[in-house]
Design a protein around this motif. Structure first.
Motif, short mmCIF file in Angstrom:
data_model
loop_
_atom_site.label_atom_id
_atom_site.label_comp_id
_atom_site.label_asym_id
_atom_site.label_seq_id
_atom_site.Cartn_x
_atom_site.Cartn_y
_atom_site.Cartn_z
N PHE A 14 69.38 48.86 77.52
CA PHE A 14 69.77 48.19 76.21
C PHE A 14 70.97 47.27 76.17
O PHE A 14 72.01 47.99 77.04
N LYS A 15 70.97 46.25 75.84
CA LYS A 15 72.16 45.39 75.60
C LYS A 15 72.44 45.43 73.98
O LYS A 15 71.43 44.97 73.14
N ILE A 16 73.52 45.97 73.54
CA ILE A 16 74.12 46.03 72.31
C ILE A 16 75.17 45.18 72.04
O ILE A 16 76.33 45.28 72.63
N LYS A 17 75.22 44.35 71.07
CA LYS A 17 76.13 43.21 70.64
C LYS A 17 77.47 44.01 70.08
O LYS A 17 77.18 45.04 69.31
N THR A 18 78.72 43.72 70.44
CA THR A 18 79.81 44.53 69.84
C THR A 18 80.41 43.53 68.99
O THR A 18 81.41 43.75 68.51
N THR A 19 79.84 42.64 68.69
CA THR A 19 80.32 41.48 67.73
C THR A 19 79.55 41.62 66.36
O THR A 19 78.55 42.18 66.43
N GLY A 20 79.97 41.20 65.22
CA GLY A 20 79.13 41.24 64.21
C GLY A 20 79.52 42.48 63.24
O GLY A 20 80.22 43.30 63.84
N PRO A 21 78.55 42.69 62.40
CA PRO A 21 78.88 43.70 61.37
C PRO A 21 78.75 45.26 61.92
O PRO A 21 79.25 46.23 61.69
N GLY A 22 77.98 45.14 62.84
CA GLY A 22 77.81 46.56 63.45
C GLY A 22 78.41 46.88 64.73
O GLY A 22 78.40 47.85 65.33
N GLY A 23 78.99 45.76 65.16
CA GLY A 23 79.82 45.58 66.62
C GLY A 23 80.73 46.73 66.95
O GLY A 23 81.02 47.64 67.72
N GLY A 24 81.78 47.07 65.56
CA GLY A 24 82.81 47.92 65.86
C GLY A 24 82.15 49.64 65.98
O GLY A 24 82.69 50.19 66.94
N ALA A 25 81.13 49.67 65.46
CA ALA A 25 80.38 51.10 65.50
C ALA A 25 79.63 51.22 66.87
O ALA A 25 79.78 52.39 67.50
N VAL A 26 79.09 49.95 67.46
CA VAL A 26 78.61 50.18 68.64
C VAL A 26 79.55 50.58 69.54
O VAL A 26 79.63 51.36 70.63
N GLN A 27 80.94 49.97 69.82
CA GLN A 27 82.06 50.14 70.47
C GLN A 27 82.53 51.55 70.50
O GLN A 27 82.81 52.12 71.61
#
Length: 176
Positions: A94-107
């Motif tokens: 899985f590649k999950i973006k760390t930018t955009g509205p959900g990015g902080g949660a992903v990080q």
């Protein structure tokens, strides 16, 4: 188990109420909503109830704000994470973006959950952070179909640790 018993009681009471419109005091007491509302609010209400009922709660350590932020992250992860996935031998990547509205949660959440998943399942679970994305690889020679079927969100939900984690976070005992 209690909820199922109450639900069964409510169904039985509703069925009998169609034939008789009188209720005993006990029936009136037991007929009440069980959920306090929206999911994050319900989780916080449950934790607050547990903390208040525990005479050993160290109120100097309690941090409901940390739990609130985590629950917001969970919501953002589910609703806003931008995920690209593909099958690999024995599992998925899985590649999950760390930018955009959900990015902080992903990080905050994916790197923390990956080792928990490995510990609970025995599956290989590795996160690589680079650029504006997190790459998460999950494999198991015995369970590749399960990994692929669960997908990103299903893998994030694996495990019975979430409730304990939420209580620990709110009581100041653990963070991730």
């Amino acid at each position: 188990m209690i909820r199922l018993a109450i639900l069964a009681f409510l169904v039985a009471s509703t069925a009998s109420a169609q034939h008789s419109h009188t209720h005993t005091a006990e029936e009136k007491t037991l007929i009440a909503p069980l959920e306090p509302g929206q999911g994050a609010f319900a989780a916080i209400a449950e934790i607050v109830t547990i903390l208040r009922a525990d005479p050993d709660t160290d109120w100097n350590q309690v941090d409901i704000g940390a739990l609130h932020q985590h629950l917001l992250d969970m919501d953002d992860l589910v609703k806003l994470a931008e995920v690209t996935s593909w099958d690999i031998p024995n599992g998925a990547r899985f590649k999950i973006k760390t930018t955009g509205p959900g990015g902080g949660a992903v990080q905050r959440m994916v790197p923390a959950h990956a080792p928990v998943l490995a510990g609970e399942t025995g599956w290989f679970s590795q996160v690589d952070i680079g650029g504006d994305e997190v790459t998460w690889t999950v494999t198991s020679p015995e369970n590749p179909r399960a990994i692929r079927a669960l997908g990103f969100i299903g893998l994030m939900a694996v495990g019975g640790h979430h409730q304990k984690h939420h209580l620990g976070m709110a009581s100041g005992q653990m963070v991730h």
